[in-house]
Design a protein around this motif. Sequence first.
Motif, PDB file in Angstrom:
ATOM      1  N   GLY A 175      56.420  41.471 -11.510  1.00  8.21           N
ATOM      2  CA  GLY A 175      56.360  42.364 -10.367  1.00  8.21           C
ATOM      3  C   GLY A 175      57.775  42.835 -10.095  1.00  8.21           C
ATOM      4  N   TYR A 176      57.908  44.037  -9.549  1.00  8.48           N
ATOM      5  CA  TYR A 176      59.247  44.584  -9.358  1.00  8.48           C
ATOM      6  C   TYR A 176      59.306  45.510  -8.161  1.00  8.48           C
ATOM      7  N   SER A 177      60.534  45.772  -7.723  1.00  5.46           N
ATOM      8  CA  SER A 177      60.827  46.812  -6.740  1.00  5.46           C
ATOM      9  C   SER A 177      62.066  47.544  -7.244  1.00  5.46           C
ATOM     10  N   PHE A 178      62.331  48.684  -6.623  1.00  3.03           N
ATOM     11  CA  PHE A 178      63.521  49.455  -6.959  1.00  3.03           C
ATOM     12  C   PHE A 178      64.561  49.192  -5.872  1.00  3.03           C
ATOM     13  N   PRO A 179      65.580  48.373  -6.137  1.00  6.74           N
ATOM     14  CA  PRO A 179      66.512  47.982  -5.081  1.00  6.74           C
ATOM     15  C   PRO A 179      67.395  49.108  -4.562  1.00  6.74           C
ATOM     16  N   ASN A 180      67.586  50.167  -5.313  1.00  6.47           N
ATOM     17  CA  ASN A 180      68.507  51.220  -4.888  1.00  6.47           C
ATOM     18  C   ASN A 180      67.822  52.416  -4.240  1.00  6.47           C
ATOM     19  N   LEU A 181      66.494  52.382  -4.109  1.00  6.00           N
ATOM     20  CA  LEU A 181      65.797  53.489  -3.478  1.00  6.00           C
ATOM     21  C   LEU A 181      65.654  53.211  -1.993  1.00  6.00           C
ATOM     22  N   GLU A 182      65.841  54.265  -1.195  1.00  7.00           N
ATOM     23  CA  GLU A 182      65.699  54.112   0.246  1.00  7.00           C
ATOM     24  C   GLU A 182      64.224  53.943   0.594  1.00  7.00           C
ATOM     25  N   HIS A 183      63.960  53.156   1.611  1.00 11.20           N
ATOM     26  CA  HIS A 183      62.596  52.984   2.094  1.00 11.20           C
ATOM     27  C   HIS A 183      62.326  54.044   3.154  1.00 11.20           C
ATOM     28  N   ARG A 184      61.134  54.630   3.112  1.00 12.52           N
ATOM     29  CA  ARG A 184      60.779  55.646   4.091  1.00 12.52           C
ATOM     30  C   ARG A 184      60.392  54.989   5.406  1.00 12.52           C
ATOM     31  N   VAL A 185      60.741  55.650   6.494  1.00 13.38           N
ATOM     32  CA  VAL A 185      60.407  55.127   7.810  1.00 13.38           C
ATOM     33  C   VAL A 185      58.917  55.304   8.091  1.00 13.38           C
TER      34      VAL A 185
END
Length: 146
Positions: free
Chosen positions: A49-59
Amino acid sequence: NIYLPFSMVQPNELRIGNLLLWNPKLKNLQSTLGVLQIEVTAIMPDKIGYSFPNLEHRVEPFEDDLLQQEKRMKNLDEIEPIELNKNILDKCSFSSAIENFKKENLHFPDEKIFYKYHSIKLEVKHLHQLQNLYFVLTGEELDINL
């Protein structure tokens, strides 16, 4: 154990929080997608499983966010390690209060990187190996700003 003939990273080498690269061209040479840095969020025998650590999260969530409730997963045959070099080491913040691991313990003979402490000498080739070694020796996560 599951045999992964083309995988460079084995699941037993990983911890949640490790930084790796997702390279879709490893599985599909015709892919036009580029290589992306990912952070491990789950570990299974043949995928992570993964996430993208450098992408901003949308509000505010968008409709596609609401429709995509499943976990992001990638097969290990699309994952490769981040090669460790002096440039990446410069982006790592080693705590100065920790005695077991200091940046001075890293040595660079012949374009290789070794961790040396007393009689221990270990070659460290990839960023996730450095993250794991740092955690084992200090009990803290290595701060990395890639």
